[in-house]
Design an enzyme around this catalytic site. Structure first.
Site, short mmCIF file in Angstrom:
data_model
loop_
_atom_site.label_atom_id
_atom_site.label_comp_id
_atom_site.label_asym_id
_atom_site.label_seq_id
_atom_site.Cartn_x
_atom_site.Cartn_y
_atom_site.Cartn_z
N SER A 126 0.85 -1.18 0.00
CA SER A 126 0.00 0.00 0.00
C SER A 126 0.90 1.24 0.00
O SER A 126 1.77 1.39 0.85
CB SER A 126 -0.91 0.00 1.24
OG SER A 126 -1.66 1.21 1.31
N TYR A 176 -8.14 4.09 2.44
CA TYR A 176 -9.02 2.92 2.32
C TYR A 176 -8.21 1.64 2.49
O TYR A 176 -8.61 0.72 3.22
CB TYR A 176 -9.69 2.95 0.94
CG TYR A 176 -10.61 1.78 0.68
CD1 TYR A 176 -11.94 1.80 1.11
CD2 TYR A 176 -10.16 0.65 -0.01
CE1 TYR A 176 -12.79 0.73 0.86
CE2 TYR A 176 -11.00 -0.42 -0.26
CZ TYR A 176 -12.32 -0.38 0.18
OH TYR A 176 -13.15 -1.44 -0.04
N GLU A 177 -7.05 1.57 1.84
CA GLU A 177 -6.19 0.39 1.98
C GLU A 177 -5.71 0.22 3.41
O GLU A 177 -5.68 -0.90 3.95
CB GLU A 177 -4.99 0.51 1.04
CG GLU A 177 -5.36 0.46 -0.43
CD GLU A 177 -4.18 0.81 -1.33
OE1 GLU A 177 -3.11 1.14 -0.77
OE2 GLU A 177 -4.32 0.74 -2.56
N LEU A 178 -5.32 1.33 4.04
CA LEU A 178 -4.83 1.26 5.42
C LEU A 178 -5.92 0.74 6.35
O LEU A 178 -5.66 -0.11 7.23
CB LEU A 178 -4.35 2.64 5.88
CG LEU A 178 -3.87 2.74 7.32
CD1 LEU A 178 -2.68 1.80 7.56
CD2 LEU A 178 -3.49 4.18 7.67
#
Length: 308
Positions: A174, A241-243
């Site tokens: 990410s 969002y990925e985190l």
């Protein structure tokens, strides 16, 4: 008296001597001319045909004799002046030589002092570099030991196989798009060359794919979520969002979050994401890309052994 003043004095005295020598030479020319004229007049007087002519020639010879005496007197005076000036010149030149010697010695002393200072500075720099190298080696050893400790105490977690394969991805990377060229592309390339299975957006997301669905699928099918935290990372919605997804899988035991700090300090992380500030991270200011890949290999080999 300064060296420059003494040099000026030498030049002035030399100029005076040259001028006196020219004047003396002029007087000696007058002596030669008067002597020639006197001899000629005496010769003419000896050959004169009458007493009156002889007397006239003798008068001329007498005048030329007085000219000789006058010119010789002036030449002698110039000679005495030259002798005095030569004595003054010798003393001035001696002062110049002594001044130049003192100046050379002063310059030599300053050079030696600077040389010793430079040598001491180089030694301090060398000592500081050795100390820094030891500190960095110690820090890396501590981080490796901490990772090993975490690995030994981690509970098994479940990861789905990657689509179309019998195994999951090793790592989900990410990152912010702006960090690709500076760091992330090299990290992904080095990781793949080392034999790691890496999910990254450039190779996993094709034209027309749903970005959200692809990210969710990559997160679900990766053992570890590597998060490259940077100033750019906290500016983009997709990275947030990925985190969130990686943190959620980490909390539920379905994956593990591995932070990398890029152009960030712990204080920066504490400001942007306080919950991550206390988590062990690999800073790019301390770790090279090759060293980070080495740590990724360690993580894969240790954690996958307990995964199911």
């Amino acid at each position: 008296m300064s060296l420059s003043t003494d040099r000026s004095t030498v030049a002035r005295i030399q100029k005076d001597i040259n001028d006196l020598q020219r004047r003396q030479a002029d007087e000696m020319k007058k002596v030669a001319t008067a002597t020639k004229n006197m001899n000629s007049a005496m010769s003419s007087a000896n050959r004169a045909s009458s007493p009156s002519s002889a007397k006239s020639y003798l008068g001329t010879a007498e005048r030329e004799s007085r000219n000789i005496d006058s010119a010789q007197g002036k030449a002698a005076g110039y000679s005495a002046d030259i002798a005095r000036k030569m004595s003054d010149l010798t003393r001035a030149q001696e002062r110049v030589l002594k001044g130049e010697e003192d100046e050379r010695k002063k310059t030599s002393d300053l050079y030696e002092k600077q040389r010793r200072a430079d040598e001491a500075a180089r030694k301090r720099l060398s000592d500081d570099n050795r100390t820094l190298a030891k500190d960095l080696a110690s820090l890396r050893a501590q981080l490796t030991a901490a990772i090993s400790t975490q690995a030994s105490s981690t509970q098994p977690f479940v990861v789905e196989n990657a689509e179309g394969r019998n195994t999951p991805y090793d790592f989900f990377i990410s990152h912010a798009w702006k960090d690709k060229e500076e760091f992330v592309n090299d990290l992904v390339s080095a990781a793949k060359e080392a034999g790691l299975d890496v999910w990254d957006d450039q190779s996993a997301i094709a034209w027309g794919d749903s970005i959200r669905q692809k990210i969710d699928d990559g997160l679900r099918r990766s053992f570890f979520g590597v998060v490259v935290l940077s100033p750019n990372f906290f500016e983009r919605p997709w990275t947030q969002y990925e985190l969130d997804g990686i943190v959620q899988r980490d909390l539920t035991g379905a994956g593990r979050l591995l932070p990398i700090w890029h152009r960030l300090t712990q204080d920066d992380v504490a400001t942007k994401a306080p919950s991550l500030a206390g988590r062990l991270a690999l800073p790019t200011s301390t770790y090279s890309t090759a060293q980070i890949v080495d740590e990724l290999l360690v993580m894969r080999d240790r954690f996958k052994a307990v995964a199911r």
